[in-house]
Design a protein around this motif. Structure first.
Motif, PDB file in Angstrom:
ATOM      1  N   ARG A 250       0.826  -1.206   0.000  1.00  0.00           N
ATOM      2  CA  ARG A 250       0.000   0.000   0.000  1.00  0.00           C
ATOM      3  C   ARG A 250       0.862   1.258   0.000  1.00  0.00           C
ATOM      4  N   SER A 251       2.051   1.167   0.582  1.00  0.00           N
ATOM      5  CA  SER A 251       2.925   2.338   0.569  1.00  0.00           C
ATOM      6  C   SER A 251       3.388   2.658  -0.849  1.00  0.00           C
ATOM      7  N   LYS A 252       3.703   1.619  -1.647  1.00  0.00           N
ATOM      8  CA  LYS A 252       4.087   1.851  -3.039  1.00  0.00           C
ATOM      9  C   LYS A 252       2.907   2.356  -3.858  1.00  0.00           C
ATOM     10  N   LEU A 253       1.730   1.789  -3.607  1.00  0.00           N
ATOM     11  CA  LEU A 253       0.544   2.266  -4.320  1.00  0.00           C
ATOM     12  C   LEU A 253       0.236   3.711  -3.966  1.00  0.00           C
TER      13      LEU A 253
ATOM     14  N   ALA B 262       2.426   5.974  -3.086  1.00  0.00           N
ATOM     15  CA  ALA B 262       3.411   6.816  -3.768  1.00  0.00           C
ATOM     16  C   ALA B 262       3.027   7.013  -5.229  1.00  0.00           C
ATOM     17  N   GLN B 263       2.552   5.949  -5.886  1.00  0.00           N
ATOM     18  CA  GLN B 263       2.140   6.065  -7.289  1.00  0.00           C
ATOM     19  C   GLN B 263       0.883   6.919  -7.428  1.00  0.00           C
ATOM     20  N   ALA B 264      -0.041   6.757  -6.478  1.00  0.00           N
ATOM     21  CA  ALA B 264      -1.265   7.562  -6.518  1.00  0.00           C
ATOM     22  C   ALA B 264      -0.958   9.042  -6.332  1.00  0.00           C
ATOM     23  N   ASP B 265       0.004   9.357  -5.479  1.00  0.00           N
ATOM     24  CA  ASP B 265       0.392  10.751  -5.267  1.00  0.00           C
ATOM     25  C   ASP B 265       1.013  11.357  -6.520  1.00  0.00           C
ATOM     26  N   LYS B 266       1.572  10.492  -7.366  1.00  0.00           N
ATOM     27  CA  LYS B 266       2.163  10.980  -8.618  1.00  0.00           C
ATOM     28  C   LYS B 266       1.127  11.079  -9.741  1.00  0.00           C
ATOM     29  N   GLY B 267      -0.127  10.731  -9.455  1.00  0.00           N
ATOM     30  CA  GLY B 267      -1.193  10.889 -10.437  1.00  0.00           C
ATOM     31  C   GLY B 267      -1.694   9.620 -11.079  1.00  0.00           C
TER      32      GLY B 267
ATOM     33  N   SER C  93      -7.218   3.626  -7.571  1.00  0.00           N
ATOM     34  CA  SER C  93      -8.292   2.619  -7.533  1.00  0.00           C
ATOM     35  C   SER C  93      -7.884   1.425  -6.691  1.00  0.00           C
ATOM     36  N   ALA C  94      -6.620   0.994  -6.822  1.00  0.00           N
ATOM     37  CA  ALA C  94      -6.132  -0.133  -6.026  1.00  0.00           C
ATOM     38  C   ALA C  94      -6.152   0.203  -4.544  1.00  0.00           C
TER      39      ALA C  94
ATOM     40  N   PRO D 253       3.369  -7.333  -8.393  1.00  0.00           N
ATOM     41  CA  PRO D 253       2.085  -7.097  -7.705  1.00  0.00           C
ATOM     42  C   PRO D 253       1.514  -5.703  -7.938  1.00  0.00           C
ATOM     43  N   GLU D 254       2.329  -4.658  -7.825  1.00  0.00           N
ATOM     44  CA  GLU D 254       1.805  -3.304  -7.978  1.00  0.00           C
ATOM     45  C   GLU D 254       1.368  -3.039  -9.415  1.00  0.00           C
ATOM     46  N   ALA D 255       2.168  -3.508 -10.396  1.00  0.00           N
ATOM     47  CA  ALA D 255       1.825  -3.295 -11.807  1.00  0.00           C
ATOM     48  C   ALA D 255       0.500  -3.965 -12.164  1.00  0.00           C
ATOM     49  N   VAL D 256       0.326  -5.211 -11.713  1.00  0.00           N
ATOM     50  CA  VAL D 256      -0.920  -5.930 -11.999  1.00  0.00           C
ATOM     51  C   VAL D 256      -2.088  -5.287 -11.250  1.00  0.00           C
ATOM     52  N   ALA D 257      -1.854  -4.911  -9.990  1.00  0.00           N
ATOM     53  CA  ALA D 257      -2.934  -4.344  -9.175  1.00  0.00           C
ATOM     54  C   ALA D 257      -3.475  -3.061  -9.783  1.00  0.00           C
ATOM     55  N   THR D 258      -2.583  -2.196 -10.293  1.00  0.00           N
ATOM     56  CA  THR D 258      -3.054  -0.931 -10.876  1.00  0.00           C
ATOM     57  C   THR D 258      -3.873  -1.150 -12.137  1.00  0.00           C
TER      58      THR D 258
END
Length: 437
Positions: free
Chosen positions: A42-45, A47-52, A58-59, A128-133
């Motif tokens: 969730r921390s990586k997600l 960080a990605q969400a904060d970048k737009g 959604s994940a 995991p993060e790539a597939v989840a997004t």
């Protein structure tokens, strides 16, 4: 003109095969989505969400309620797996008769295992993060569609768990997050990715909320105090000779703390008495150390370290006297003491640096340890796991386990170590020899 039955049979056959293949693809989608969304950080997600990244947002939203997410994914996965198995059974039964049931079981087990479970989950656990997004927007819609059924199943499951004595833990997620971070740091150190010093700093910062001031305070035996009734010249000499800038002032008894004098405040007062308008060297005798001292700041010994650090920063003071529930002085703690739990020992040009730091190695491989050394410091220095729940110091641990104050030369074995009392002063164990069994 009648239609050809074989052509109709061929059409049904290929439609059924196409449906089974489509259901296997859907099974792979549900299996991979479940693994990716549960394994993603969730921390990586975040960080990605904060970048737009909308997919990461959604994940994050989908994984907010993991119970509902998993319920929807399992519902979809079971529907497509059961439906594909039923179609395969009907198709092979028509082709091979009763033996088609066994053939369908073997074929669908192999297909679902390889293409519906192992392969998509391997891909999802690898990225995991790539597939989840990518799957989160679709899963978000499916969760809305399946909500009535999932809610009914969730209520039924919770009711059954309640009957079995299982209760929800509201704070379990935050505790699990902290344990996950600590475990990741420890794992990184064991694999060589995190240095020991970095591991100690990070774990030290995490532990501040779980430790109290009585674990790291300077005991009252070690506190340097000034008697307010001493001659002013003697007071000045003692303050200047001390390596500390703040010293408690007492009268009659060291439990009767009148204040805390700062060396700078004392110097200003001496300057006023000597160099003021009516000042003279003899004016030092007029020094009233109590008027110079600051009001003492007392705290209970059960205060957590992170709470006390915030209090120090809020009050803009770095010095507190620790008392027990009866108001008896137990020791003192400074902001530096708390910071040292994170960054290690902090020394300056006025600190008295001892040649013997409290831990040394003897020729026979055993460790010579100061009895006043804390168990936490010993564990950090040696990577041992001695328990510190019942005692703060190594000497306290020996006394707790022995249920007595041992004499010099006595030997004890517990927690996988051999403890030998090397020296004792009055009722205090001052030196120990320790070796792993």
């Amino acid at each position: 003109m009648d239609a050809d039955p074989s052509a109709a049979l061929d059409t049904v056959f290929w439609l059924t095969v196409a449906a089974i293949l489509a259901l296997l693809v859907m099974s792979a989608f549900f299996s991979g989505s479940e693994t990716a969304l549960t394994a993603s950080s969730r921390s990586k997600l975040k960080a990605q969400a904060d970048k737009g990244s909308r997919g990461a947002a959604s994940a994050m939203n989908v994984t907010e309620d993991r119970e509902r997410m998993i319920g929807a994914l399992l519902l979809g996965n079971n529907i497509v797996n059961i439906l594909s198995a039923s179609l395969a059974t009907a198709l092979l039964t028509r082709m091979f008769g009763d033996s088609g049931v066994a053939l369908a079981t073997l074929a669908m087990t192999a297909l679902v295992l390889v293409f519906g479970e192992v392969m998509p989950k391997t891909l999802a656990i690898t990225y995991p993060e790539a597939v989840a997004t990518r799957v989160a927007p679709i899963i978000r819609v499916l969760i809305v569609l399946f909500t009535p059924v999932v809610s009914l199943v969730r209520t039924l499951v919770r009711g059954l768990l309640y009957l079995c004595g299982v209760r929800p833990n509201p704070g379990g997620e935050m505790l699990a997050l902290r344990e996950e971070i600590a475990g990741a740091i420890a794992l990184g150190h064991s694999e060589g990715a995190v240095e020991k010093e970095d591991r100690d700093r990070l774990l030290g910062a995490l532990d501040l909320s779980h430790r109290t001031v009585d674990e790291i305070m300077r005991h009252r035996r070690q506190i340097e105090m000034i008697d307010a009734d001493l001659d002013p010249g003697e007071i000045i000499t003692r303050v200047l000779a001390s390596p500390h800038t703040r010293l408690p002032i007492y009268r009659d008894s060291d439990d009767n703390i009148l204040g805390v004098v700062h060396a700078k405040d004392l110097l200003r007062e001496v300057d006023r008495l000597v160099r003021g308008e009516e000042g003279s060297v003899e004016g030092i005798q007029k020094l009233d150390i109590v008027k110079v001292a600051m009001k003492p700041y007392f705290i209970p010994d059960t205060t957590s370290l992170d709470e006390q650090m915030r209090e120090f920063l809020t009050r803009r003071t770095h010095f507190a006297l620790v008392v027990d529930e009866y108001g008896t002085l137990q020791g003192l703690i400074t902001l530096e003491d708390i910071l040292e739990e994170i960054v290690g020992d902090i020394t300056d040009e006025f600190d008295v640096v001892l040649k013997d730091s409290g831990l040394s190695r003897s020729e026979d491989g055993a460790y010579l340890i100061d009895g006043a050394m804390t168990i936490r410091d010993l564990n950090r220095a040696t990577d041992w796991r001695l328990p510190d729940e019942e005692a703060n110091t190594v000497a306290g641990l020996v006394i707790h386990e022995a249920q007595m104050i041992p004499n010099e030369g006595q030997v004890f074995s517990f927690h996988g170590f051999r403890f030998e009392v090397v020296s004792r002063r009055e009722n205090r164990i001052t030196r120990l020899k320790l070796r792993p069994l």
